[in-house]
Design an enzyme around this catalytic site. Structure first.
Site, PDB file in Angstrom:
ATOM      1  N   ASP A   1       0.853  -1.187   0.000  1.00  0.00           N
ATOM      2  CA  ASP A   1       0.000   0.000   0.000  1.00  0.00           C
ATOM      3  C   ASP A   1       0.895   1.245   0.000  1.00  0.00           C
ATOM      4  OD1 ASP A   1      -3.036   0.742   0.444  1.00  0.00           O
ATOM      5  OD2 ASP A   1      -1.951   1.961   1.909  1.00  0.00           O
TER       6      ASP A   1
ATOM      7  N   HIS B   1      -6.692  -7.048  -0.957  1.00  0.00           N
ATOM      8  CA  HIS B   1      -5.664  -6.034  -0.746  1.00  0.00           C
ATOM      9  C   HIS B   1      -4.664  -6.410   0.345  1.00  0.00           C
ATOM     10  CE1 HIS B   1      -3.915  -2.080  -0.985  1.00  0.00           C
ATOM     11  NE2 HIS B   1      -4.193  -1.798   0.270  1.00  0.00           N
TER      12      HIS B   1
END
Length: 322
Positions: free
Chosen positions: A104, A302
């Site tokens: 991220d 994710h």
């Protein structure tokens, strides 16, 4: 070195701030950098695997998170500052160079380290966010344009105080819903059916099933809730608010090709992959000539280092021991 090597935690002065880190094992250094909303704890599955394979694994609470200092000014999250944190960490721990693992916003920072901290990076193992060319358009303008069409969290997070107040008021509710929404169990792009006007993030995030989940136990989740209840979300949100600062720095320092060895891993249900498109992985090859492998893990979203910890560990150790 075995997988039972003791885990150590400390807070250390890295220059402008004090940073908390978790360390396990001895050997060549591997520094793990999380994103939003994460902690050094987000690498709990990787630390023992790395230590057991003969590496010194170091997972940090990034600037703004957990036990690390949390400047309130978004300008303090510029690339100059965040790179200095990583160099200061290596210096403070007596490490010449390291392999950096990013996820991220941690991945976004790590992509810049070979250029911004030359000589300190042996390789990159990147999760979720592919390298992209710096846009000629200021990020805040892009966010505003997208938000005119539908809710966009990167635009919503820009205004100081609004998102902070909403998330700080319900850390448990937000964390459970955002972890679920970004995971392989939900299609995050459904959030884009909501308009920006009149909506906060909790208004558009889906209700999450009760814990435990296959990749997150109730006790693990409680750790995140305790840390974010204590520290708040402003530090993490400032990584979004620093986007224009980072963009301005990069206008003066254009991206250079990355020649150190790089491995990139993502989940086939990761919202980032859905938004930027699968072709983004192939597009990296032009700016990342050091790319030695790309991997897409089925059914993973994710938070791939938690959702598919075993596979990520296998790929990471294969990359490191190559």
């Amino acid at each position: 070195m075995t997988a039972t090597a003791p885990e150590r935690s400390a807070v250390i002065d890295v220059g402008a701030i004090r940073m908390r880190y978790i360390e396990q094992g001895t050997g060549p250094a591997v520094v793990l950098c999380h994103g939003f909303p994460g902690l050094g704890y987000s690498w709990r599955h990787q630390l023992p695997a790395l230590a057991g394979a003969g590496f010194r694994a170091i997972a940090v609470d990034m600037r703004g998170y957990g036990g690390t200092d949390r400047p309130r000014d978004p300008a303090a999250y510029s690339r100059t500052h965040t790179v200095a944190d990583m160099v200061g960490l290596l210096d403070a721990l007596g490490i010449d160079d390291a392999v950096f693992v990013g996820h991220d916003f941690g991945a976004v920072l790590v992509w810049d380290l070979p250029q911004w901290a030359p000589g300190r990076v042996r390789g990159l193992f990147q999760l979720s966010v592919p390298r992209a060319e710096t846009s000629p358009v200021r990020p805040s303008r892009v966010y505003t344009s997208v938000a005119a069409r539908h809710f966009f969290h990167m635009h919503y997070f820009q205004e100081q105080g609004v998102a902070d107040e909403e998330l700080d008021a319900d850390p448990s509710g937000f964390l459970q819903r955002v972890f679920w929404a970004l995971s392989g169990g939900y299609r995050y792009t459904d959030i884009f059916t909501h308009p920006s006007r009149g909506n906060g993030y909790l208004d558009v995030l889906p209700q999450a099933p009760e814990l435990p989940w296959p990749w997150l136990s109730a006790d693990e989740f409680a750790h995140y809730v305790r840390e974010f209840t204590r520290a708040g979300f402003t530090g993490g949100l400032n990584w979004y608010r620093a986007a224009d600062h980072v963009w301005a720095e990069k206008q003066e320092r254009p991206d250079e090709p990355i020649t150190v060895p790089v491995c990139f891993v993502t989940g086939d249900r990761d919202p980032v992959r859905q938004i930027v498109g699968p072709a983004s992985m192939e597009a990296m090859r032009a700016s990342v000539p050091g790319l030695v492998g790309t991997h897409v893990i089925p059914a993973a979203g994710h938070f791939i280092q938690m959702e598919a910890a075993g596979t990520v560990n296998e790929l990471l150790l294969e990359f490191l021991t190559r």
